[in-house]
Scaffold this motif. Sequence first.
Motif, PDB file in Angstrom:
ATOM      1  N   GLU A 187      65.671   5.404  98.173  1.00 35.63           N
ATOM      2  CA  GLU A 187      66.441   5.582  96.946  1.00 35.63           C
ATOM      3  C   GLU A 187      65.590   5.472  95.689  1.00 35.63           C
ATOM      4  O   GLU A 187      65.189   4.387  95.267  1.00 35.63           O
ATOM      5  N   SER A 188      65.326   6.616  95.097  1.00 39.48           N
ATOM      6  CA  SER A 188      64.501   6.668  93.899  1.00 39.48           C
ATOM      7  C   SER A 188      65.176   7.537  92.847  1.00 39.48           C
ATOM      8  O   SER A 188      66.004   8.399  93.166  1.00 39.48           O
ATOM      9  N   LEU A 189      64.808   7.313  91.583  1.00 44.02           N
ATOM     10  CA  LEU A 189      65.311   8.116  90.475  1.00 44.02           C
ATOM     11  C   LEU A 189      64.152   8.445  89.546  1.00 44.02           C
ATOM     12  O   LEU A 189      63.480   7.549  89.036  1.00 44.02           O
ATOM     13  N   ILE A 190      63.918   9.724  89.354  1.00 37.88           N
ATOM     14  CA  ILE A 190      62.919  10.196  88.394  1.00 37.88           C
ATOM     15  C   ILE A 190      63.676  11.028  87.365  1.00 37.88           C
ATOM     16  O   ILE A 190      64.288  12.041  87.712  1.00 37.88           O
ATOM     17  N   ARG A 191      63.646  10.618  86.112  1.00 35.03           N
ATOM     18  CA  ARG A 191      64.397  11.368  85.095  1.00 35.03           C
ATOM     19  C   ARG A 191      63.655  11.380  83.765  1.00 35.03           C
ATOM     20  O   ARG A 191      62.902  10.470  83.443  1.00 35.03           O
ATOM     21  N   ASP A 192      63.866  12.458  83.032  1.00 33.40           N
ATOM     22  CA  ASP A 192      63.280  12.618  81.702  1.00 33.40           C
ATOM     23  C   ASP A 192      61.762  12.411  81.749  1.00 33.40           C
ATOM     24  O   ASP A 192      61.196  11.607  81.008  1.00 33.40           O
ATOM     25  N   VAL A 193      61.136  13.167  82.649  1.00 35.48           N
ATOM     26  CA  VAL A 193      59.694  13.030  82.895  1.00 35.48           C
ATOM     27  C   VAL A 193      59.036  14.406  82.800  1.00 35.48           C
ATOM     28  O   VAL A 193      59.617  15.414  83.222  1.00 35.48           O
ATOM     29  N   VAL A 194      57.831  14.440  82.268  1.00 33.10           N
ATOM     30  CA  VAL A 194      56.991  15.637  82.245  1.00 33.10           C
ATOM     31  C   VAL A 194      55.757  15.359  83.097  1.00 33.10           C
ATOM     32  O   VAL A 194      55.135  14.298  82.972  1.00 33.10           O
ATOM     33  N   ILE A 195      55.405  16.301  83.982  1.00 36.02           N
ATOM     34  CA  ILE A 195      54.229  16.165  84.836  1.00 36.02           C
ATOM     35  C   ILE A 195      53.392  17.431  84.700  1.00 36.02           C
ATOM     36  O   ILE A 195      53.918  18.539  84.818  1.00 36.02           O
ATOM     37  N   SER A 196      52.095  17.274  84.472  1.00 38.43           N
ATOM     38  CA  SER A 196      51.229  18.441  84.348  1.00 38.43           C
ATOM     39  C   SER A 196      49.849  18.124  84.912  1.00 38.43           C
ATOM     40  O   SER A 196      49.423  16.978  84.976  1.00 38.43           O
ATOM     41  N   GLY A 197      49.162  19.192  85.346  1.00 35.90           N
ATOM     42  CA  GLY A 197      47.773  19.073  85.761  1.00 35.90           C
ATOM     43  C   GLY A 197      47.538  18.322  87.057  1.00 35.90           C
ATOM     44  O   GLY A 197      46.417  17.901  87.326  1.00 35.90           O
ATOM     45  N   GLN A 198      48.564  18.161  87.899  1.00 32.55           N
ATOM     46  CA  GLN A 198      48.414  17.421  89.151  1.00 32.55           C
ATOM     47  C   GLN A 198      48.257  18.377  90.340  1.00 32.55           C
ATOM     48  O   GLN A 198      48.529  19.564  90.232  1.00 32.55           O
ATOM     49  N   PHE A 199      47.841  17.854  91.486  1.00 37.28           N
ATOM     50  CA  PHE A 199      47.783  18.654  92.717  1.00 37.28           C
ATOM     51  C   PHE A 199      49.193  18.848  93.270  1.00 37.28           C
ATOM     52  O   PHE A 199      49.580  19.946  93.653  1.00 37.28           O
ATOM     53  N   ILE A 200      49.956  17.755  93.298  1.00 33.99           N
ATOM     54  CA  ILE A 200      51.389  17.793  93.604  1.00 33.99           C
ATOM     55  C   ILE A 200      52.096  17.081  92.460  1.00 33.99           C
ATOM     56  O   ILE A 200      51.683  15.996  92.056  1.00 33.99           O
ATOM     57  N   GLY A 201      53.151  17.679  91.965  1.00 33.51           N
ATOM     58  CA  GLY A 201      53.872  17.022  90.878  1.00 33.51           C
ATOM     59  C   GLY A 201      54.572  15.759  91.353  1.00 33.51           C
ATOM     60  O   GLY A 201      54.251  14.648  90.933  1.00 33.51           O
ATOM     61  N   ILE A 202      55.545  15.929  92.262  1.00 32.24           N
ATOM     62  CA  ILE A 202      56.311  14.817  92.824  1.00 32.24           C
ATOM     63  C   ILE A 202      56.295  14.945  94.341  1.00 32.24           C
ATOM     64  O   ILE A 202      56.593  16.012  94.882  1.00 32.24           O
ATOM     65  N   ASP A 203      55.963  13.855  95.026  1.00 32.36           N
ATOM     66  CA  ASP A 203      55.917  13.842  96.492  1.00 32.36           C
ATOM     67  C   ASP A 203      56.933  12.826  96.991  1.00 32.36           C
ATOM     68  O   ASP A 203      56.791  11.621  96.765  1.00 32.36           O
ATOM     69  N   LEU A 204      57.988  13.314  97.648  1.00 34.37           N
ATOM     70  CA  LEU A 204      59.020  12.448  98.228  1.00 34.37           C
ATOM     71  C   LEU A 204      58.767  12.410  99.721  1.00 34.37           C
ATOM     72  O   LEU A 204      59.150  13.319 100.458  1.00 34.37           O
ATOM     73  N   ASN A 205      58.132  11.327 100.166  1.00 38.25           N
ATOM     74  CA  ASN A 205      57.527  11.287 101.488  1.00 38.25           C
ATOM     75  C   ASN A 205      58.090  10.130 102.311  1.00 38.25           C
ATOM     76  O   ASN A 205      58.742   9.237 101.799  1.00 38.25           O
ATOM     77  N   GLY A 206      57.787  10.134 103.613  1.00 38.39           N
ATOM     78  CA  GLY A 206      58.116   9.007 104.480  1.00 38.39           C
ATOM     79  C   GLY A 206      59.604   8.897 104.739  1.00 38.39           C
ATOM     80  O   GLY A 206      60.313   9.876 104.935  1.00 38.39           O
ATOM     81  N   ALA A 207      60.131   7.673 104.695  1.00 32.16           N
ATOM     82  CA  ALA A 207      61.524   7.425 105.042  1.00 32.16           C
ATOM     83  C   ALA A 207      62.426   7.399 103.818  1.00 32.16           C
ATOM     84  O   ALA A 207      63.505   6.847 103.838  1.00 32.16           O
TER      85      ALA A 207
END
Length: 301
Positions: A187-207
């Motif tokens: 259970e995660s919450l990502i909001r009102d975020v800017v991501i740039s210049g990464q290899f992967i922006g957001i990684d939702l991994n595992g369990a």
Amino acid sequence: MRRILAGVVLIGLFTVGGAAAQSPLACEDRLLGMLTGYTKAGLPGTAGRLARLTDSVRGVWMDQGRQWFGLNGEVVNVKEFGAIGDSAADDTTAIQAAVDAIPAGSPGGVVYLPRGIYNISAEIAIARSQIVIAGAGPDETIVRTMTAAQHGFHFSAGGNGGVRDLQVTSGITKTAGAGIWFDTYGESLIRDVVISGQFIGIDLNGAAALNRVNNVRISSITPTTGIGIRITGGGLEQYITDTFIKGVSQSQQALTGIQVLNAGALYLQNVAVLFGGIGMDFSPTGTNEVNDVFMSGGRSE
């Protein structure tokens, strides 16, 4: 002259009699410097007394007669731990120390990054539940990864955490790593975020389960192999809403907007992927599977 500071009224602190006047901010800094420092366990019991906490979450605390409470809402400010945020200093150690200062066994807390540009040369590890990393807004708080293969924020071994109101960018071409990585985290919450210049922006991994991504803008992901959002965690439900993913240019045909390798129910609403070779990639492997995909609005070009 009146100035309110954490419940204290400063009146007439300008010097007179020919001496140079002190600014209100200088008076404020002087007052804070005069407060006695205590550890949390050693706070005295005098009602109305102010004190600086020198351990745990730090900050200025007040005694109300029966207990002490933090005047900053007991939010952990990274600048209390030495972060500079001037786009030049390496703030990795200070930000990690702020995260680690939240007491074990507590219900978690908020780690706040005020306005500034914070360089980090290694991932910020969050290995417990209910920790929220918060900034002053995506245009005000910028976290910049400084090595080619690092993650920005790595959440593991917990749940109910998140990232909000900041930007994660890079000072170098990335060859691996995610701006935000939820790894075996429920259970995660990502909001009102800017991501740039990464290899992967957001990684939702595992369990990870019941992840929510809302009002996020991802751009300039590593050309040729980059991924905007990767979902490999299975779990219950993944919600991605009001999110914009954009490659560097129309020639960046290897960008994958959203890659889904393992998921329960997937809900997409108002999601746009521009300048990507693959808008969405459903590629379950082995015993993994992708079930119940719901899409509303959005576009892919």
